[in-house]
Scaffold this motif. Sequence first.
Motif, mmCIF file in Angstrom:
data_model
loop_
_atom_site.group_PDB
_atom_site.id
_atom_site.type_symbol
_atom_site.label_atom_id
_atom_site.label_comp_id
_atom_site.label_asym_id
_atom_site.label_seq_id
_atom_site.Cartn_x
_atom_site.Cartn_y
_atom_site.Cartn_z
ATOM 1 N N LEU A 105 0.839 -1.191 0.000
ATOM 2 C CA LEU A 105 0.000 0.000 0.000
ATOM 3 C C LEU A 105 0.878 1.246 0.000
ATOM 4 C CD1 LEU A 105 -2.806 -0.961 2.555
ATOM 5 C CD2 LEU A 105 -2.866 -1.080 0.053
ATOM 6 N N ASP A 106 0.384 2.312 -0.605
ATOM 7 C CA ASP A 106 1.172 3.540 -0.617
ATOM 8 C C ASP A 106 0.282 4.759 -0.455
ATOM 9 O OD1 ASP A 106 0.020 3.717 -3.153
ATOM 10 O OD2 ASP A 106 1.845 3.189 -4.208
ATOM 11 N N TYR A 107 0.945 5.903 -0.297
ATOM 12 C CA TYR A 107 0.274 7.156 0.031
ATOM 13 C C TYR A 107 1.051 8.282 -0.642
ATOM 14 C CZ TYR A 107 -1.135 11.075 3.094
ATOM 15 O OH TYR A 107 -1.590 12.270 3.590
ATOM 16 N N LEU A 173 9.117 6.038 -1.881
ATOM 17 C CA LEU A 173 9.938 5.980 -0.677
ATOM 18 C C LEU A 173 9.417 4.873 0.222
ATOM 19 C CD1 LEU A 173 10.266 9.787 0.184
ATOM 20 C CD2 LEU A 173 11.602 8.417 -1.432
ATOM 21 N N ASN A 174 10.279 3.927 0.541
ATOM 22 C CA ASN A 174 9.913 2.822 1.414
ATOM 23 C C ASN A 174 10.422 3.106 2.820
ATOM 24 O OD1 ASN A 174 10.003 0.323 2.916
ATOM 25 N ND2 ASN A 174 9.741 -0.770 0.990
ATOM 26 N N PHE A 175 9.483 3.369 3.742
ATOM 27 C CA PHE A 175 9.852 3.571 5.141
ATOM 28 C C PHE A 175 9.949 2.187 5.786
ATOM 29 C CE2 PHE A 175 10.061 6.920 8.424
ATOM 30 C CZ PHE A 175 10.227 6.124 9.537
ATOM 31 N N GLU A 193 14.936 4.627 8.488
ATOM 32 C CA GLU A 193 15.583 3.946 7.364
ATOM 33 C C GLU A 193 14.598 3.989 6.191
ATOM 34 O OE1 GLU A 193 18.557 2.592 6.988
ATOM 35 O OE2 GLU A 193 19.279 2.965 9.035
ATOM 36 N N ILE A 194 14.942 4.773 5.183
ATOM 37 C CA ILE A 194 14.050 4.963 4.044
ATOM 38 C C ILE A 194 14.827 4.681 2.765
ATOM 39 C CG2 ILE A 194 12.520 6.580 2.843
ATOM 40 C CD1 ILE A 194 12.244 8.141 5.422
ATOM 41 N N ARG A 195 14.229 3.904 1.870
ATOM 42 C CA ARG A 195 14.852 3.576 0.591
ATOM 43 C C ARG A 195 14.004 4.137 -0.534
ATOM 44 N NH1 ARG A 195 14.423 -1.321 3.061
ATOM 45 N NH2 ARG A 195 12.892 -2.016 1.531
ATOM 46 N N ALA A 196 14.663 4.736 -1.527
ATOM 47 C CA ALA A 196 13.969 5.211 -2.730
ATOM 48 C C ALA A 196 14.018 4.105 -3.779
ATOM 49 C CB ALA A 196 14.634 6.475 -3.261
ATOM 50 N N PHE A 240 6.404 -7.651 -0.832
ATOM 51 C CA PHE A 240 7.570 -6.782 -0.659
ATOM 52 C C PHE A 240 7.778 -6.000 -1.952
ATOM 53 C CE2 PHE A 240 8.517 -10.308 2.260
ATOM 54 C CZ PHE A 240 8.867 -9.623 3.418
ATOM 55 N N ARG A 241 7.781 -4.674 -1.874
ATOM 56 C CA ARG A 241 8.039 -3.836 -3.038
ATOM 57 C C ARG A 241 9.432 -3.223 -2.952
ATOM 58 N NH1 ARG A 241 3.870 0.732 -3.556
ATOM 59 N NH2 ARG A 241 4.952 1.050 -5.538
ATOM 60 N N GLY A 242 9.906 -2.710 -4.104
ATOM 61 C CA GLY A 242 11.174 -1.994 -4.127
ATOM 62 C C GLY A 242 12.370 -2.870 -3.835
ATOM 63 N N ILE A 243 12.376 -4.097 -4.373
ATOM 64 C CA ILE A 243 13.477 -5.031 -4.146
ATOM 65 C C ILE A 243 14.446 -4.943 -5.324
ATOM 66 C CG2 ILE A 243 14.098 -7.411 -3.676
ATOM 67 C CD1 ILE A 243 12.307 -6.020 -1.567
ATOM 68 N N LYS A 244 15.703 -4.684 -5.012
ATOM 69 C CA LYS A 244 16.703 -4.481 -6.059
ATOM 70 C C LYS A 244 17.146 -5.828 -6.638
ATOM 71 C CE LYS A 244 20.710 -1.570 -7.007
ATOM 72 N NZ LYS A 244 19.955 -0.631 -7.843
ATOM 73 N N PRO A 245 17.039 -6.017 -7.947
ATOM 74 C CA PRO A 245 17.500 -7.272 -8.572
ATOM 75 C C PRO A 245 19.008 -7.439 -8.444
ATOM 76 C CG PRO A 245 16.073 -6.003 -10.047
ATOM 77 C CD PRO A 245 16.448 -5.091 -8.920
#
Length: 282
Positions: A105-107, A173-175, A193-196, A240-245
């Motif tokens: 989910l996102d905002y 942005l993943n908090f 800890e936040i990842r773009a 899980f979203r935003g996972i780097k290959p």
Amino acid sequence: SASLFSSCKKTDILQLPIGGTESPQVRNLTIMLTGGAANGQKVMVDIQKIEVKECNVSTNMTLSEILANDGNSDDTQNQADEFGIWELTDFQPQTIDVTSLKNGLDYMLSNVSISSRALKVRLTIGDGSYTIDSLGNQNSLKLSETNDNLVYLTLTDDVLDIDDSRGEAVVNLNFDVSNSLVDNNGIYTLKPEIRAFSNSSFGEINGAINQVGVHAKISLTDVTGFSTTTVSEEDGTFRFRGIKPGSKFSIKIEANGFQESIINDISVMKAKATDLGLIIIQ
């Protein structure tokens, strides 16, 4: 049109000519927030403001040169430097339940007009963050260190979803809630800890456990030391979203009354979802 996002060289940027009347082409940057889960409690994060650093259109440096040399240490004293200028977005201060944004989910935090390539995003975290435990008790969540109130995210090309035809870009942005809470003998502090990430350059992992209403803890790790955690939904699903290959991942599933379950050698591909299907826990 893509050059506004790929380079900061003066010759590559649409800008107002000296003595001219032509306006620069305005672009839009949308900043989205997604979250996670931790320890069966709500985590409410006080975000005071969001700023975007825009490229200095007069520079002759390339984007890679700027990002390699533009440190964050002096940006609290100066609103602008040789690399760019910080612009305040239209974000209104608010306290956000980042645990409600788990499993994909996102905002939308902000949608801001930019006149040159966006270099960084800066979030200012206030002192009003708190947790709510399973009994409804509210506990203050102080920052671990004073400098934790500023969170910088560098906007490399791979974290931007760019729509050239519409002149728009999106950064997610993943908090990372599980890695942002520091447990000091039962007293939690906040170290954000936040990842773009982008949907076009990163992947995702999803699946479901066969037990409804269990809310299992699901941990994702790889050999590089990366780790993050979520909790399965009421229907057993997780994401899980935003996972780097580029690495093999492992998932560990833990739930009270059930045996621990581990899945190894999970591959993630760019712009694709790896579906683990139904996972049987016993």
